[in-house]
Design an enzyme around this catalytic site. Structure first.
Site, PDB file in Angstrom:
ATOM      1  N   GLU A   1       0.828  -1.207   0.000  1.00 13.33           N
ATOM      2  CA  GLU A   1       0.000   0.000   0.000  1.00 13.33           C
ATOM      3  C   GLU A   1       0.862   1.257   0.000  1.00 13.33           C
ATOM      4  O   GLU A   1       1.838   1.345   0.740  1.00 13.33           O
ATOM      5  CB  GLU A   1      -0.912  -0.014   1.230  1.00 13.33           C
TER       6      GLU A   1
ATOM      7  N   LYS B   1      -9.520   2.836  -2.890  1.00 11.29           N
ATOM      8  CA  LYS B   1      -9.905   2.287  -1.587  1.00 11.29           C
ATOM      9  C   LYS B   1     -11.237   2.871  -1.135  1.00 11.29           C
ATOM     10  O   LYS B   1     -11.412   4.086  -1.074  1.00 11.29           O
ATOM     11  CB  LYS B   1      -8.808   2.612  -0.578  1.00 11.29           C
TER      12      LYS B   1
ATOM     13  N   CYS C   1      -6.051  -2.712   2.173  1.00  8.01           N
ATOM     14  CA  CYS C   1      -5.857  -2.617   3.613  1.00  8.01           C
ATOM     15  C   CYS C   1      -7.178  -2.673   4.385  1.00  8.01           C
ATOM     16  O   CYS C   1      -7.800  -3.720   4.486  1.00  8.01           O
ATOM     17  CB  CYS C   1      -5.047  -1.370   3.952  1.00  8.01           C
TER      18      CYS C   1
END
Length: 294
Positions: A55, A128, A165
């Site tokens: 990430e 994300k 994540c």
């Protein structure tokens, strides 16, 4: 080299050699990008066909603090960083997933992953969706929630999705990626010790089983104390691949060393598992309306 294998299929056409990286922050962006260019070359020498970085690979994990100076890491996607890896993808015939900080326009910023095909073509991006705002994860200061839906990219070596994540705590996106045809889903992360250690062991294998595809989960390593002082945390690596049966593919990576984790994934296992467990057949979307109620 222990690449690890999985499954009972003997058809080599189903095998995809895949890699994830876990790395320390170098202290500046250019050397971090150069380090990952080196990872691509090293992976290519091992026959890797698909690679995914961690990430926000080109900078520190700045969510530790709330400081506007880190907005300067945001770049266009596609843009200069993506273009550098497009050249390498074409040179080495490798699919590359590039998680980075994106600026769509000034003040409109996302936590994004670009996907590049093996001929160097930019295929698109995932942003994300789920943005934490917790001590040492002050991400709402830096990112808007993603607005890309849950795309799956039809690459030279298989259908690839990305879930970044904190996303992994939300099962809905995992399922959406499966419904969209994903065969391999990458979950690039920056995860620190604490409650997350147990969740790291549980969530990706559970998602792989529930959705019957491969998951590649990679985490940073090291302590970014030079960047954040006493507020720095120590990332614990432990990157891994898991198959559609919930089994690790080979060993889990170390907690404290840089690695390119290379594994052979047998995509034929997906059909075997789905023929045995008909989760997609037996879904009841007509009964799920409360799940999307505000």
């Amino acid at each position: 080299m222990n690449t690890g294998t999985t499954g009972t299929s003997t058809d080599k056409r189903n095998i995809v050699r895949t890699a994830i990286t876990q790395a320390t922050w170098t202290g500046d962006e250019e050397s971090m990008i150069a380090k990952h260019e080196g990872f691509v070359r090293t992976a290519a020498a091992q026959g890797v066909q698909v690679i995914c970085f961690q990430e926000l690979f080109h900078g520190p994990y700045f969510g530790i603090v709330q400081d506007a100076k880190y907005y300067d890491y945001a770049q266009a996607v596609p843009g200069p960083i993506v273009e550098r890896f497009q050249k390498l993808a074409s040179e080495y015939k490798m699919v590359i997933v590039v998680p980075m900080y994106e600026e769509e326009q000034p003040g409109v910023l996302y936590n994004t992953a670009a996907v590049i095909d093996a001929d160097g073509t930019y295929l698109g991006k995932y942003r994300k969706h789920h943005i934490p705002h917790l001590p040492q994860f002050w991400e709402k200061f830096y990112f808007r929630p993603g607005n890309t839906d849950y795309p799956v990219f039809d690459t030279a070596y298989g259908k690839i999705g990305v879930y970044i994540c904190y996303d992994r705590h939300f099962p809905e996106g995992w399922r959406a990626l499966g419904l969209n045809g994903a065969e391999i889903v990458f979950n690039p992360s920056a995860t620190k010790p604490g409650l997350s250690n147990r969740l790291w062991e549980l969530e990706q294998p559970a998602a792989a089983v529930a959705n019957q595809y491969y998951v590649g989960a990679n985490n940073r390593i090291g302590n970014e104390e030079a960047e954040f002082g006493d507020e720095a945390v120590t990332f614990y690596g432990s990157s891994y691949f898991v198959d559609p049966k919930g089994n690790y593919v080979g060993e889990v990576a170390s907690t404290d060393a840089e690695e390119i984790l290379v594994r052979d994934l047998d995509l034929g296992v997906i059909r075997e598992v789905r023929n045995s467990w008909q989760f997609y057949r037996d879904r009841r979307p007509d009964s799920y309306e409360p799940l999307v109620a505000p």
